[in-house]
Each structure stands twice: as structure tokens, then as C-alpha cells.
Design a protein around this motif. Structure first.
Motif, PDB file in Angstrom:
ATOM      1  N   GLY A 265      46.398  43.750   7.339  1.00 21.80           N
ATOM      2  CA  GLY A 265      47.762  43.221   6.688  1.00 21.80           C
ATOM      3  C   GLY A 265      47.125  41.895   5.604  1.00 21.80           C
ATOM      4  N   HIS A 266      48.393  41.452   5.293  1.00 21.45           N
ATOM      5  CA  HIS A 266      48.058  39.986   4.547  1.00 21.45           C
ATOM      6  C   HIS A 266      49.407  39.207   4.238  1.00 21.45           C
ATOM      7  CE1 HIS A 266      49.303  43.018   1.013  1.00 21.45           C
ATOM      8  NE2 HIS A 266      49.916  41.978   0.775  1.00 21.45           N
ATOM      9  N   VAL A 267      49.436  38.183   4.152  1.00 16.30           N
ATOM     10  CA  VAL A 267      50.600  37.305   3.926  1.00 16.30           C
ATOM     11  C   VAL A 267      50.826  36.972   2.312  1.00 16.30           C
ATOM     12  CG1 VAL A 267      50.596  36.313   5.882  1.00 16.30           C
ATOM     13  CG2 VAL A 267      49.261  35.124   3.904  1.00 16.30           C
ATOM     14  N   LEU A 307      34.913  44.326  15.032  1.00 19.33           N
ATOM     15  CA  LEU A 307      34.420  44.216  16.262  1.00 19.33           C
ATOM     16  C   LEU A 307      35.318  43.139  17.150  1.00 19.33           C
ATOM     17  CD1 LEU A 307      32.402  44.715  18.141  1.00 19.33           C
ATOM     18  CD2 LEU A 307      30.857  42.815  17.195  1.00 19.33           C
ATOM     19  N   ARG A 308      35.794  42.215  16.576  1.00 17.99           N
ATOM     20  CA  ARG A 308      36.557  41.248  17.304  1.00 17.99           C
ATOM     21  C   ARG A 308      37.890  41.846  17.682  1.00 17.99           C
ATOM     22  NH1 ARG A 308      40.520  37.526  15.762  1.00 17.99           N
ATOM     23  NH2 ARG A 308      40.590  35.539  17.137  1.00 17.99           N
ATOM     24  N   GLY A 313      41.634  42.708  20.848  1.00 14.34           N
ATOM     25  CA  GLY A 313      43.208  42.996  20.577  1.00 14.34           C
ATOM     26  C   GLY A 313      43.806  42.229  19.717  1.00 14.34           C
ATOM     27  N   GLN A 314      43.115  41.181  19.215  1.00 16.55           N
ATOM     28  CA  GLN A 314      43.584  40.141  18.323  1.00 16.55           C
ATOM     29  C   GLN A 314      43.302  40.152  17.018  1.00 16.55           C
ATOM     30  OE1 GLN A 314      45.840  37.673  19.623  1.00 16.55           O
ATOM     31  NE2 GLN A 314      45.667  37.940  21.527  1.00 16.55           N
ATOM     32  N   LEU A 315      44.076  40.222  15.996  1.00 13.74           N
ATOM     33  CA  LEU A 315      43.846  40.280  14.392  1.00 13.74           C
ATOM     34  C   LEU A 315      44.618  39.224  13.869  1.00 13.74           C
ATOM     35  CD1 LEU A 315      46.491  41.547  12.719  1.00 13.74           C
ATOM     36  CD2 LEU A 315      45.656  43.525  14.027  1.00 13.74           C
ATOM     37  N   HIS A 324      47.854  38.050  15.750  1.00 14.33           N
ATOM     38  CA  HIS A 324      48.826  38.939  16.261  1.00 14.33           C
ATOM     39  C   HIS A 324      48.102  39.729  17.303  1.00 14.33           C
ATOM     40  CE1 HIS A 324      51.777  38.569  12.973  1.00 14.33           C
ATOM     41  NE2 HIS A 324      50.665  38.080  12.417  1.00 14.33           N
ATOM     42  N   LYS A 325      48.746  40.162  18.372  1.00 18.62           N
ATOM     43  CA  LYS A 325      48.119  41.140  19.485  1.00 18.62           C
ATOM     44  C   LYS A 325      48.938  42.454  19.319  1.00 18.62           C
ATOM     45  CE  LYS A 325      46.420  41.881  23.691  1.00 18.62           C
ATOM     46  NZ  LYS A 325      45.018  41.258  24.153  1.00 18.62           N
ATOM     47  N   VAL A 326      47.625  43.437  19.232  1.00 21.95           N
ATOM     48  CA  VAL A 326      47.912  44.702  19.008  1.00 21.95           C
ATOM     49  C   VAL A 326      47.507  45.334  20.280  1.00 21.95           C
ATOM     50  CG1 VAL A 326      48.094  44.642  16.466  1.00 21.95           C
ATOM     51  CG2 VAL A 326      45.815  44.912  17.631  1.00 21.95           C
ATOM     52  N   ASP A 327      48.230  46.832  20.315  1.00 24.99           N
ATOM     53  CA  ASP A 327      47.711  47.635  21.510  1.00 24.99           C
ATOM     54  C   ASP A 327      47.415  48.996  20.711  1.00 24.99           C
ATOM     55  OD1 ASP A 327      47.367  49.277  23.680  1.00 24.99           O
ATOM     56  OD2 ASP A 327      49.317  49.712  24.082  1.00 24.99           O
ATOM     57  N   VAL A 328      46.324  49.261  20.389  1.00 29.35           N
ATOM     58  CA  VAL A 328      45.896  50.540  19.591  1.00 29.35           C
ATOM     59  C   VAL A 328      44.615  50.935  20.137  1.00 29.35           C
ATOM     60  CG1 VAL A 328      45.024  50.893  17.404  1.00 29.35           C
ATOM     61  CG2 VAL A 328      46.912  49.429  17.424  1.00 29.35           C
ATOM     62  N   ARG A 329      44.861  52.448  20.199  1.00 30.44           N
ATOM     63  CA  ARG A 329      43.636  53.141  20.709  1.00 30.44           C
ATOM     64  C   ARG A 329      42.792  53.827  19.375  1.00 30.44           C
ATOM     65  NH1 ARG A 329      42.712  59.289  23.585  1.00 30.44           N
ATOM     66  NH2 ARG A 329      40.503  58.952  23.769  1.00 30.44           N
TER      67      ARG A 329
END
Length: 516
Positions: A265-267, A307-308, A313-315, A324-329
Motif C-alpha cells: 500500500g501507499h500513503v 522477508l521482513r 508480520g509487520q509492514l 501495520h500488523k497483518v495476519d496473512v497466510r
């Protein structure tokens, strides 16, 4: 004419109203009955189409009459018939020209003196057309009861009305059937199942059953067109995240400058054209699954940032310092050999090991035996529905040809081949068949001989000097693609279509192999 004679002739026509007859047969029977009732040498049924009368059925007239269009304004007899509510008989010495002069089969010369009568047909109060009767003798219609002709005209109108209603219902029903099947087909496109009974396919299904319920990152590998996205869908469907979204991104379809924005994403104002804030694929897939297709095309810099995310789980959105914390498989797919890409320095080993927690190879179609016919059946049914056919089938020699072919483009190539073969085979028929059978000749797969990826029987491939299997494979790929490009005059799109891969992948592959 006695009432019994009229009744005997009309009863079969009344029975025909409820019979399953095609339009031309109904009209032929109508004219047969009319010639049996009235002493004429020729009869015709004409329908009004705009300003012309078009013959639908004829009896006793030359066959080319069916192709003629009689402009009402140019034929006074036809105009008078159309304007009259009652049957009309023209006198033998009428100066009005007859539209059938020279067309009556019983007379070779131009016919000038004969008996002629007819009546208009109306349906729902609107003019529909005319019935005409012609006789060579000037007095043939002297004994005709005009009331009987009027009664016959009424039955003719009922026959026409029934034929047109049945035709309209048939067309409407067929259109509704095709529309319903199209909707069903569109709804099922994203839910295509994994079809097959071969041992290698069953092993693939077992791997999916094992990997699905876990939360492991899966790396799906396999040649182009084997159905890696279908496998990814099946893994997601077998997981506890099945009710959550599965978001897909084709990494090869975006320029490198946009991949990062698509993923994270972007701002607003992060780059030129970023007019508003936007969530990336990771955030959109929160709680569900993110499928990265063609993951082998990612640049080293994007690999490092991914990789990070996989580790923590942070982007961060492009242009933002906020995390932002994400929970993604994550499920990834590639047709590249990533271990070879690592050896060549084009792929990060640490990123590869994060991706391949559960490696899942998808077998190529050429080793799946009779699965080719099962999958063909699926595509045949899709095309049967799309083309509006009752049945679309394979001949025995077509089945043998499909089984003998090596499928360099795998299932995608099979899908496209069946689609275009069915379309071309249908175009060969002057009249649309209800059942269309595809033959080996229709497919044109070299008679089931050697495939584009198979050498001739008397040809062998040797390892290059000082090289191993990988070098030999690269050499073969280089030769195959070079020959294909030459056949297609260096047109990447045409060559890619022949090889069963898209233009972008072919361009990258040719570049990697050192081909211009």
C-alpha cells in the motif's frame, strides 16, 4: 365444394396445430391441403417483410421463386390482395401483370392468360401476408366457393400464428437456456475443481489435504499452465481461513516500481500519481490468504522487504513510517527453478527458505495419462455451453491424439486448443449441428506424433561439453525457443501462443537464455 370435402381437408391441418413440426413442414402441409381443395396449378404463401412479400412456401412454381422478394408497390395484384379483407379473384382478361408470369412449372413460355385468386392473412388485426393460387386455364376457378377460401384463409392464419409462436418460444427458450448456462459457467469459473484420477494427481490432492489445515507458507512449483493457481485455491479452501478472503497478485504483471505499492500500500503523496491513501494486498488479505503468483519474478529489493513481513508480520506502506500488523497466510507459485536462481545470484536464499516451508510440486500434464481426457471433458462441456450445442464430443482418433501429445503448455494449452478447435470445427458446418464431434484432424496435433518437446525417434540429446543436466536443459530450451521464434518471425506473442506461455514470460526466458 361440399362441407364434408372441406372438413376432411381441414381436420389434418387442425391436428397439425398441436404437432411438433418445423415451420417449413407446417407450411408445406398447408399448401398441400390447399391444392387438394382448390383446382390450381401453383400455390404460394408469402409473408410481409417491410415493403416486400417474401415466399415462405411454394408449390408448382420454380424453385428460385423462394429467393425472390416481391415489392408490393410494384405488383398491383399483390397490393390489392393485401388491402382486401375478403378473397379476390382476378378476371382472366385483367390487364394487371401477374407476379408469377413465367414461373409456373407447367408452362415454359411467359404466362399471360390464366386464372388467379388469393387472400390476405392477418394475425391479431395486423397484415401478415398472402395466399395465392394460380391456374393455367382461364375458367379453372369458376366453381370455387369464395366462402370456403375464406375459411381456409382463417385456418392458414391459425397455422401461421402457431408456427411463429412455437418458433418464438423455441428461440426464447434456447436463449434463456444459454443465458442460464452462461451465468452458471461464469459463477463456476473461480471454483474450478482439480480433475484427475492418475496416481500423481492423487498424490497432489493428498499433499493439499496435508498442507491446507496448517498455516505454513506453501511454495507451489511447476511448469507454466499446470494449474498452480487452482492448487492455491484448493489449499485456501482446505484451510481454517476458507471463509476469509484470498487475495491474488501476479508479480510478473506489474513493473517493479509498482510491486511494492501493490503489496504494502501507499500513503497520499508517496510518489507521483499517489493521490490518495491505499491499502496493499497484505492488508486486504488480513485474516485470509495472500497468493503471490510468478514469485520468481520479484526483484532482490522487494524480496528483502517481503522477508521482513514474513518474519514479523509487520509492514509499512510506501511513504509512511507507521507500521501495520497483518495476519496473512502466504502461498507462492513459480515456474522457475529458484535454487538455480539462487546459484546465479538472482534470488535470496533466506527469502527462498521462508517461502518453501512446504514445497508443493504440481505434475505436468504429460505424465498424468488419461487425466488428459478427463480434463478435456470439462473443457468440452464449457465450450458446448458457450457455443449453444446439444453435445460436443471427441472421436476415438481425437482421444488418441490428445493422449499422444506432450502438452508443453499443459492444462492451459489444452483449454485453449479445445476452445479454438471447437469454434473452427463448428464454422465448417453450413447448418448448425446439434451434436459436434471433434476429430484428430480438427486438432492438427501432427497426427499424434512427436510433440514440440519430444525429439524425433532417431535424434538424441547429448550433454554439452563440461556441462551437467541443467546446462543440457538450458541448451534444449534455447534451441526450442530459437526455432519457435524463427517460425513466428520473431513475434513474441505468436511464439508464446505456440509454446503455451505468455509474452512476458517468454521475453524474460529468452533474455535469460541469451537470445535476442
Amino acid at each position: 365444394m361440399t362441407s364434408k370435402i372441406l372438413l376432411d381437408a381441414l381436420i389434418p391441418l387442425v391436428a397439425d396445430l398441436s404437432a411438433e413440426l418445423n415451420e417449413s413442414e407446417r407450411y408445406r402441409r398447408l399448401l398441400d391441403a390447399m391444392r387438394a381443395l382448390f383446382p390450381c396449378d401453383a400455390a404460394a404463401l408469402l409473408r410481409l417483410e417491410g415493403e416486400v412479400l417474401a415466399p415462405l412456401a411454394i408449390d408448382g412454381l420454380s424453385h428460385d421463386t423462394l429467393g425472390r422478394r416481391f415489392r408490393v408497390s410494384e405488383h398491383p395484384r399483390l397490393r390489392i390482395l393485401m388491402e382486401s379483407a375478403a378473397p379476390i379473384r382476378f378476371s382472366a382478361d385483367s390487364p394487371l401483370p401477374d407476379p408469377y408470369d413465367g414461373l409456373v412449372l407447367a408452362h415454359a413460355a411467359q404466362l399471360k392468360v390464366h386464372d388467379c385468386m388469393g387472400c390476405a392473412i392477418s394475425i391479431g388485426g395486423r397484415p401478415w401476408g398472402v395466399l395465392t393460387l394460380d391456374a393455367l386455364g382461364a375458367d379453372r376457378f369458376d366453381e370455387v366457393d369464395m366462402a370456403s377460401l375464406q375459411a381456409f384463409a382463417s385456418l392458414a392464419a391459425a397455422t401461421v400464428n402457431a408456427a411463429e409462436r412455437i418458433s418464438m418460444l423455441s428461440v426464447s427458450g434456447e436463449l434463456e437456456r444459454q443465458r442460464a448456462e452462461a451465468y452458471q459457467l461464469a459463477a463456476n469459473q473461480s471454483r474450478r475443481e482439480l480433475i484427475g484420477q492418475s496416481a500423481v494427481h492423487q498424490r497432489l490432492l493428498e499433499e493439499i489435504r496435508l498442507a491446507g489445515p496448517s498455516d505454513m507458507t506453501v511454495l507451489i512449483t511447476g511448469e507454466t499452465g499446470v494449474g498452480k493457481e487452482l492448487v492455491a485455491n484448493a489449499i485456501h479452501a482446505a484451510s481454517p481461513r476458507a471463509r476469509k478472503p484470498m487475495v491474488s497478485l501476479n508479480c510478473a504483471a506489474l513493473p517493479e516500481t509498482l510491486v511494492e505499492s501493490e503489496l504494502f500500500g501507499h500513503v497520499r503523496g508517496a510518489f507521483s500519481g499517489a493521490l490518495s491513501e491505499r491499502r496493499g494486498k497484505f492488508e486486504l488479505a488480513h485474516g485470509g490468504t495472500l497468493f503471490l503468483d510468478e514469485v520468481g519474478e520479484l526483484s532482490l529489493s522487494v524480496q528483502a522487504k517481503l522477508l521482513r513481513v514474513l518474519q514479523s508480520g509487520q509492514l509499512q506502506r510506501v511513504g509512511s513510517d507507521e507500521e501495520h500488523k497483518v495476519d496473512v497466510r502466504l502461498i507462492a507459485a513459480t515456474n522457475r527453478t529458484l535454487t538455480e536462481e539462487i546459484r546465479l545470484g538472482r534470488y535470496r536464499a533466506d527469502f527462498y527458505h521462508r517461502l518453501s516451508v512446504y514445497p508443493l510440486p504440481v505434475p505436468p500434464l504429460r505424465i498424468r495419462g488419461h487425466d488428459v481426457l478427463l480434463i478435456s471433458g470439462f473443457f468440452l462441456e464449457e465450450n458446448r455451453s458457450r457455443l449453444g450445442l446439444l453435445s460436443l464430443r471427441l472421436s476415438a482418433d481425437a482421444q488418441a491424439a490428445l493422449l499422444a501429445y506432450a502438452w508443453p503448455g499443459n492444462i492451459r494449452e489444452l483449454e485453449h486448443l479445445i476452445g479454438r478447435t471447437a469454434l473452427k470445427a463448428l464454422a465448417k458446418h453450413a447448418q448448425r449441428p446439434r451434436i459436434l464431434t471433434l476429430t484428430a484432424d480438427d486438432f492438427g496435433l501432427n497426427g499424434g506424433g512427436a510433440s514440440p518437446l519430444q525429439p524425433d525417434a532417431d535424434e538424441t540429446f547429448k550433454l554439452p561439453d563440461g556441462g551437467g543436466l541443467r546446462a543440457a536443459v538450458s541448451a534444449f530450451e534455447r534451441r526450442l525457443i530459437s526455432d519457435c521464434l524463427a517460425r513466428n518471425e520473431n513475434n513474441l506473442t505468436s511464439a508464446g501462443r505456440e509454446l503455451g506461455i505468455d509474452r512476458a514470460n517468454l521475453s524474460r526466458l529468452a533474455k535469460r537464455l541469451g537470445l535476442k
